[in-house]
Design a protein around this motif. Sequence first.
Motif, PDB file in Angstrom:
ATOM      1  N   ARG A   1       0.846  -1.191   0.000  1.00  0.00           N
ATOM      2  CA  ARG A   1       0.000   0.000   0.000  1.00  0.00           C
ATOM      3  C   ARG A   1       0.879   1.238   0.000  1.00  0.00           C
TER       4      ARG A   1
ATOM      5  N   THR B   1      -5.267   8.486   3.774  1.00  0.00           N
ATOM      6  CA  THR B   1      -5.444   7.243   4.516  1.00  0.00           C
ATOM      7  C   THR B   1      -6.380   6.291   3.807  1.00  0.00           C
ATOM      8  N   HIS B   2      -6.992   6.726   2.687  1.00  0.00           N
ATOM      9  CA  HIS B   2      -7.906   5.813   2.005  1.00  0.00           C
ATOM     10  C   HIS B   2      -7.252   5.115   0.819  1.00  0.00           C
ATOM     11  N   ASN B   3      -5.932   5.083   0.788  1.00  0.00           N
ATOM     12  CA  ASN B   3      -5.260   4.313  -0.258  1.00  0.00           C
ATOM     13  C   ASN B   3      -5.559   2.835  -0.096  1.00  0.00           C
ATOM     14  N   GLU B   4      -5.803   2.173  -1.221  1.00  0.00           N
ATOM     15  CA  GLU B   4      -6.138   0.761  -1.157  1.00  0.00           C
ATOM     16  C   GLU B   4      -4.891  -0.103  -1.031  1.00  0.00           C
ATOM     17  N   GLN B   5      -5.108  -1.349  -0.629  1.00  0.00           N
ATOM     18  CA  GLN B   5      -4.046  -2.336  -0.639  1.00  0.00           C
ATOM     19  C   GLN B   5      -4.090  -3.085  -1.975  1.00  0.00           C
TER      20      GLN B   5
END
Lengths: 114, 115
Positions: free
Chosen positions: B94, B100-104
């Motif tokens: 990630r 903070t809403h970055n995806e994995q």
Amino acid sequence: AQSVTQPDIHITVSEGASLELRCNYSYGATPYLFWYVQSPGQGLQLLLKYFSGDTLVQGIKGFEAEFKRSQSSFNLRKPSVHWSDAAEYFCAVVLTDSWGKFQFGAGTQVVVTP
Amino acid sequence: DGGITQSPKYLFRKEGQNVTLSCEQNLNHDAMYWYRQDPGQGLRLIYYSQIVNDFQKGDIAEGYSVSREKKESFPLTVTSAQKNPTAFYLCASRKVEGTTHNEQFFGPGTRLTVL
């Protein structure tokens, strides 16, 4: 504690019919929510995510999801299912103050019949 | 193409042996994660790392160990102390900077079977 619940373990749908997968979350603030899809023996692929703004989110493969704060839900929908949509679907939330840790639901297995 | 690779795809181990699962990413992501997946239980976090030379235990770290000597690599060792290691193992990475809403992003997984 923050958590994600997928009430349906298994759903069977006919090809061409509509599909809705349920996801409920427990969270104090505005959550960052994700839907992933996993084909058998494969990794997870992101379908869509919600973090703010428009509560109806469009994703890949014709999927969409609607964030409803009043119902603590983030349900995934597709108007017309294709046989290739047979897979397992996971809802996830980013945990706050967690260095980007995700909490995943237990998953919903979707079977598509001819 | 950027992505995450896991090797091997299938791994067989005898009881009492340690085994190491490889995870490499060329996405320039700082954070990396290891999950274990068992039928009906979703994904459970084993270990995660935000930066090189630092990592934290997840929810089910007992019987596992990791290292993060390079940004690109996050190998997982399943030790003989892990009582039930047969499972599907997924690695993810990630992007940390930004929001903070970055995806994995996930690798293709390794299926480990103990004989």
